[in-house]
Design a protein around this motif. Structure first.
Motif, short mmCIF file in Angstrom:
data_model
loop_
_atom_site.label_atom_id
_atom_site.label_comp_id
_atom_site.label_asym_id
_atom_site.label_seq_id
_atom_site.Cartn_x
_atom_site.Cartn_y
_atom_site.Cartn_z
N LEU A 148 14.76 -43.76 6.93
CA LEU A 148 14.61 -44.60 8.12
C LEU A 148 14.18 -43.77 9.33
O LEU A 148 13.36 -44.22 10.14
CB LEU A 148 15.93 -45.32 8.42
N TYR A 149 14.71 -42.56 9.46
CA TYR A 149 14.26 -41.69 10.55
C TYR A 149 12.79 -41.30 10.37
O TYR A 149 12.03 -41.24 11.34
CB TYR A 149 15.14 -40.44 10.63
N ALA A 150 12.39 -41.04 9.12
CA ALA A 150 10.98 -40.76 8.86
C ALA A 150 10.11 -41.95 9.23
O ALA A 150 9.02 -41.79 9.81
CB ALA A 150 10.79 -40.39 7.38
N LEU A 151 10.60 -43.15 8.93
CA LEU A 151 9.84 -44.36 9.27
C LEU A 151 9.71 -44.52 10.79
O LEU A 151 8.62 -44.84 11.29
CB LEU A 151 10.54 -45.59 8.67
N VAL A 152 10.79 -44.28 11.52
CA VAL A 152 10.75 -44.38 12.98
C VAL A 152 9.73 -43.40 13.56
O VAL A 152 8.91 -43.75 14.43
CB VAL A 152 12.15 -44.12 13.58
N LEU A 153 9.75 -42.16 13.08
CA LEU A 153 8.82 -41.14 13.59
C LEU A 153 7.38 -41.47 13.26
O LEU A 153 6.48 -41.31 14.09
CB LEU A 153 9.20 -39.78 13.02
N LEU A 154 7.15 -41.97 12.04
CA LEU A 154 5.78 -42.32 11.65
C LEU A 154 5.25 -43.48 12.48
O LEU A 154 4.08 -43.47 12.91
CB LEU A 154 5.74 -42.66 10.16
N VAL A 155 6.08 -44.49 12.71
CA VAL A 155 5.64 -45.62 13.54
C VAL A 155 5.37 -45.15 14.97
O VAL A 155 4.38 -45.56 15.59
CB VAL A 155 6.71 -46.74 13.51
N ALA A 156 6.23 -44.27 15.48
CA ALA A 156 6.02 -43.75 16.84
C ALA A 156 4.72 -42.96 16.92
O ALA A 156 3.96 -43.08 17.89
CB ALA A 156 7.21 -42.88 17.24
N ILE A 157 4.46 -42.13 15.91
CA ILE A 157 3.21 -41.35 15.89
C ILE A 157 2.01 -42.27 15.82
O ILE A 157 0.99 -42.07 16.50
CB ILE A 157 3.23 -40.37 14.71
N GLY A 158 2.13 -43.32 15.00
CA GLY A 158 1.01 -44.26 14.88
C GLY A 158 0.72 -44.98 16.18
O GLY A 158 -0.45 -45.22 16.52
N LEU A 159 1.77 -45.33 16.92
CA LEU A 159 1.58 -46.07 18.16
C LEU A 159 1.16 -45.16 19.31
O LEU A 159 0.28 -45.51 20.10
CB LEU A 159 2.88 -46.80 18.53
N MET A 160 1.79 -43.97 19.41
CA MET A 160 1.56 -43.12 20.57
C MET A 160 0.38 -42.18 20.39
O MET A 160 -0.31 -41.85 21.36
CB MET A 160 2.83 -42.32 20.85
N TRP A 161 0.14 -41.72 19.18
CA TRP A 161 -0.95 -40.77 18.94
C TRP A 161 -2.18 -41.43 18.33
O TRP A 161 -3.21 -40.78 18.17
CB TRP A 161 -0.48 -39.65 18.00
N GLN A 162 -2.02 -42.71 17.93
CA GLN A 162 -3.13 -43.43 17.29
C GLN A 162 -3.59 -42.72 16.01
O GLN A 162 -4.79 -42.65 15.71
CB GLN A 162 -4.30 -43.57 18.27
N TRP A 163 -2.64 -42.16 15.26
CA TRP A 163 -2.96 -41.48 14.00
C TRP A 163 -2.89 -42.52 12.88
O TRP A 163 -1.82 -42.97 12.49
CB TRP A 163 -1.97 -40.34 13.75
N ARG A 164 -4.04 -42.90 12.34
CA ARG A 164 -4.09 -44.00 11.38
C ARG A 164 -3.34 -43.69 10.08
O ARG A 164 -2.76 -44.57 9.46
CB ARG A 164 -5.54 -44.33 11.07
N SER A 165 -3.36 -42.44 9.67
CA SER A 165 -2.69 -42.09 8.41
C SER A 165 -1.18 -42.32 8.49
O SER A 165 -0.51 -42.47 7.45
CB SER A 165 -2.96 -40.62 8.06
N ALA A 166 -0.64 -42.35 9.70
CA ALA A 166 0.80 -42.55 9.85
C ALA A 166 1.23 -43.89 9.27
O ALA A 166 2.32 -44.02 8.71
CB ALA A 166 1.19 -42.46 11.32
#
Length: 707
Positions: A497-515
């Motif tokens: 769940l922590y990995a999921l939170v970080l990946l969603v945050a990276i996807g939203l804030m960094w616009q990293w599509r692979s996240a």
């Protein structure tokens, strides 16, 4: 690189404490595995220090500055291992455990009072010395202390020196399934032993001054003022909890409502309350301007107020954490340095872990740190995601963004620890947190104005109305459908769940599509894990005897069903129902109604959710349990996996031989006479038969597979 990523690295560059505190905390965690004795940890630190010093002394070009950073971080990792190993109380040769469980006179220093009831005082105590063979010898370590109160004698307070004559025993009591685990709670605070002293076995012999003693008269005066203020009992209890952190007057239904609505953090004097004081002082002194002199005077005033409030509340760890962090914010503002909240947070964490490494595993430290971390990282991006034009809507959205940001990092840990989730936390917090902030300011005004004619009664009236709104809101959200559903999360699920939170945050804030692709993989892993455990749960059967010194309550879990047996005298008991609810929540199940004596001990036989009950037998395809009472016959004995003895005053030698010879485990339920329990334990030990005494050892559990 996206602007969000550039901003992230800029924040990290302004937060060097992150690169120090994280490896230091990781080192403490590694030390708790027990792989590093103090001597090896010290040797490792010496070996690591030499090359790190060489790297720091050597001149380096700008492009290779990361080498220094890696060297310093590595050193702090090893330093964390060494610091935790050296500070481990059990590693010291003078630890109180060296005396065993012998009854001795000991000198103790009370470090904290955890609770006072009608009969006992519960406290944390640091061991100073012990009388061994007529000689007073120095001792170390902290223990959980329970003192029987004496009529006509003042209760001890934190800082008192006591002489106590008692034994010191390891904390080994097994908790109820899903219940409060005293062993883990105490171990997280560096305590592994406990002592109990009767009313004539302890005496106060002195008092060691603490800085919080300066505020004790004020603390007592505030309590008396609140008693004289005219506030109704229920609202006065809320004020004491909100302002002083004293929850001893709260009703059980009040506590439960705050838990189920997801607003219990409001009652724990912590960062929220310190933040209220900090913001209030900033607002009140804003008109002073921003000159160097104004910043220094404002900073000194805020520091005095923050530490004064910490002393008034007893300087509990949660308040100290928040006070240190806001003090760093204030000092940064006084020196005109750029104040990076993330740097202040990790600096506070580093200082606190240096002070007490065991704090790393304290639940309060973990939750408060993660909440502030979530706010530091996500509150501004969430707030900027929508900028409403209406001021009221904007205020509500800022509170919602703040609550959501705090929940991002605390939710996985809360699910793992408490096996439940307050569904309505967001709307409840929007109202309660706002009202709580006003209530804190109102309580301060009450303490100043309650003796003033007209103004005092008016403040009391307004504060009473506000607190009744808080009470009504928490009760409303706590009573809504699915307000506090049980959700079972393992450690592996929590990490995912922590990995999921970080990946969603990276996807939203960094616009990293692979996240987003990796986030989908994490979701699949979580669902697969849940499915696998559901299949395993369907194949298991577990028998439990709850921790009760005076009566018997037992439970049988068969697949997705949970059935509970309790004597007729316990039917409808709130205490038993609370135990059952916690057990069911830990398993993610919905319990059936309680089974009474007529169902289990009656002459008839019936089936219930795949089990056979009757005649003292509770049988499942994978586990057979037999209950023996004073009215049970021993002429026909059916072999069983577990034999539960209860409601017996005496047992014949021949009957005991027959009963124990046909059983795997012997369980002595609560309520049996101590002579009988001692006799059966001795009998079983001589014959190498497993025996569990609920009165002495706590809850019992045995698991099997459905055949």
């Amino acid at each position: 690189m996206s602007p969000a990523a550039i901003n992230f690295f800029g924040v990290m560059a302004r937060a060097p404490m992150v690169r120090l505190a994280l490896p230091f905390a990781a080192g403490i965690a590694l030390a708790r595995t027990g792989l590093f004795p103090p001597w090896s940890a010290l040797a490792l630190l010496v070996i690591t220090t030499v090359p790190v010093v060489a790297i720091l002394l050597r001149r380096t070009v700008f492009e290779q500055r990361w080498v220094r950073g890696m060297a310093v971080s590595s050193w702090f990792l090893v330093f964390g291992i060494c610091w935790a190993a050296v500070r481990d109380p059990l590693a010291k040769p003078t630890h109180v455990s060296v005396d065993g469980a012998a009854v001795e006179e000991r000198i103790l220093h009370l470090t904290a009072i955890n609770g006072i009831s009608a009969k006992v005082v519960r406290a944390d105590a640091r061991v100073v010395a012990a009388m061994v063979d007529g000689e007073l010898r120095p001792r170390t370590g902290t223990i959980m202390l329970t003192l029987m109160r004496r009529e006509g004698t003042a209760d001890p307070v934190a800082g008192d020196e006591l002489v106590v004559r008692s034994g010191v025993e390891p904390i080994t009591r097994v908790p109820d399934p899903g219940g409060f685990d005293r062993r883990s709670w105490a171990a997280s605070r560096g305590m592994y032993h406990e002592a109990f002293a009767g009313p004539e076995q302890w005496a106060v012999i002195g008092h060691a001054w603490r800085w919080t003693d300066l505020f004790e008269p004020t603390r007592q005066r505030v309590s008396s003022w609140l008693a004289e203020s005219g506030l109704p009992d229920r609202e006065r209890a809320l004020v004491k909890a909100l302002v002083l952190g004293l929850r001893d007057e709260l009703d059980s239904d009040q506590r439960e409502a705050f838990v189920r609505s997801g607003t219990i953090h409001v009652l724990a004097v912590s960062g929220t309350h310190v933040g209220f004081i900090y913001v209030m002082l900033l607002f009140m002194t804003k008109w002073w301007g921003h000159t160097g002199r104004a910043r220094r005077v404002r900073g000194v005033l805020i520091l005095l107020a923050l530490w004064g409030y910490a002393g008034l509340t007893g300087a509990c760890p949660s308040v100290l954490r928040a006070t240190i962090m806001f003090s760093l914010f204030t000092i940064a503002g006084m020196t005109e340095r750029q104040n990076e909240p993330l740097n202040s947070l990790f600096a506070a964490a580093l200082l606190l872990l240096l002070w007490e490494p065991h704090m790393l595993v304290e639940i309060g430290f973990q939750l408060s740190f993660l909440a502030v971390l979530g706010i530091s990282l996500f509150s501004k991006p969430l707030f900027r995601a929508w900028m409403p034009h209406n001021a009221i809507v904007g205020h509500l959205w800022s509170l919602a963004a703040l609550s959501l940001a705090a929940q991002t990092f605390t939710t996985p840990l809360s699910l793992y620890l408490f096996n439940a989730f307050p569904v309505w936390f967001l709307p409840a917090n929007l109202i309660v947190v706002t009202a709580a902030g006003i209530a804190v300011y109102g309580a301060v005004a009450l303490l100043v104005l309650f003796r003033v004619p007209v103004l005092g009664p008016l403040v009391v009236l307004l504060l009473t109305a506000l607190l009744r709104i808080v009470d009504a809101v928490t009760n409303f959200f706590a009573g809504l459908p699915l307000a506090y559903p049980s959700i079972r999360v393992t450690l592996w699920d929590g990490l995912l769940l922590y990995a999921l939170v970080l990946l969603v945050a990276i996807g939203l804030m960094w616009q990293w599509r692979s996240a987003w692709r990796y986030a989908l993989v994490v979701i699949v892993l979580i669902l697969v894990g849940w499915g696998h455990r559901a299949q395993q749960a369907h194949e298991r059967v577990t028998f439990s005897v709850y921790d009760d010194r005076h009566a018997l309550q037992a439970a049988m879990r068969v697949g997705r069903e949970l059935m509970v047996y309790a004597p007729d005298t316990s039917q409808g008991s709130d205490w038993v129902r609370m135990k059952v609810e916690r057990h069911a929540r830990a398993l993610g199940l919905t319990p059936r109604s309680l089974l009474g004596d007529d169902a289990l001990l009656g002459a008839g036989v019936r089936t219930e959710s795949g089990t056979i009950l009757g005649g003292g037998l509770w049988s499942t395809p994978g586990l057979d349990v037999r209950f023996h009472t004073s009215s049970s016959a021993t002429s026909v004995i059916i072999p069983s996996d577990v034999l539960v003895l209860h409601d017996i005053q005496f047992i014949e030698q021949d009957d005991l031989e027959v009963l124990t010879g046909s059983s795997g485990y012997i369980v002595l339920a609560g309520g049996l006479p101590w002579k009988l329990r001692a006799h059966v334990r001795k009998w079983c030990a001589e014959r190498d038969i497993p025996c569990h005494d609920v009165t002495e050892q706590g809850a019992f559990q045995l698991e099997g597979l459905r055949s």
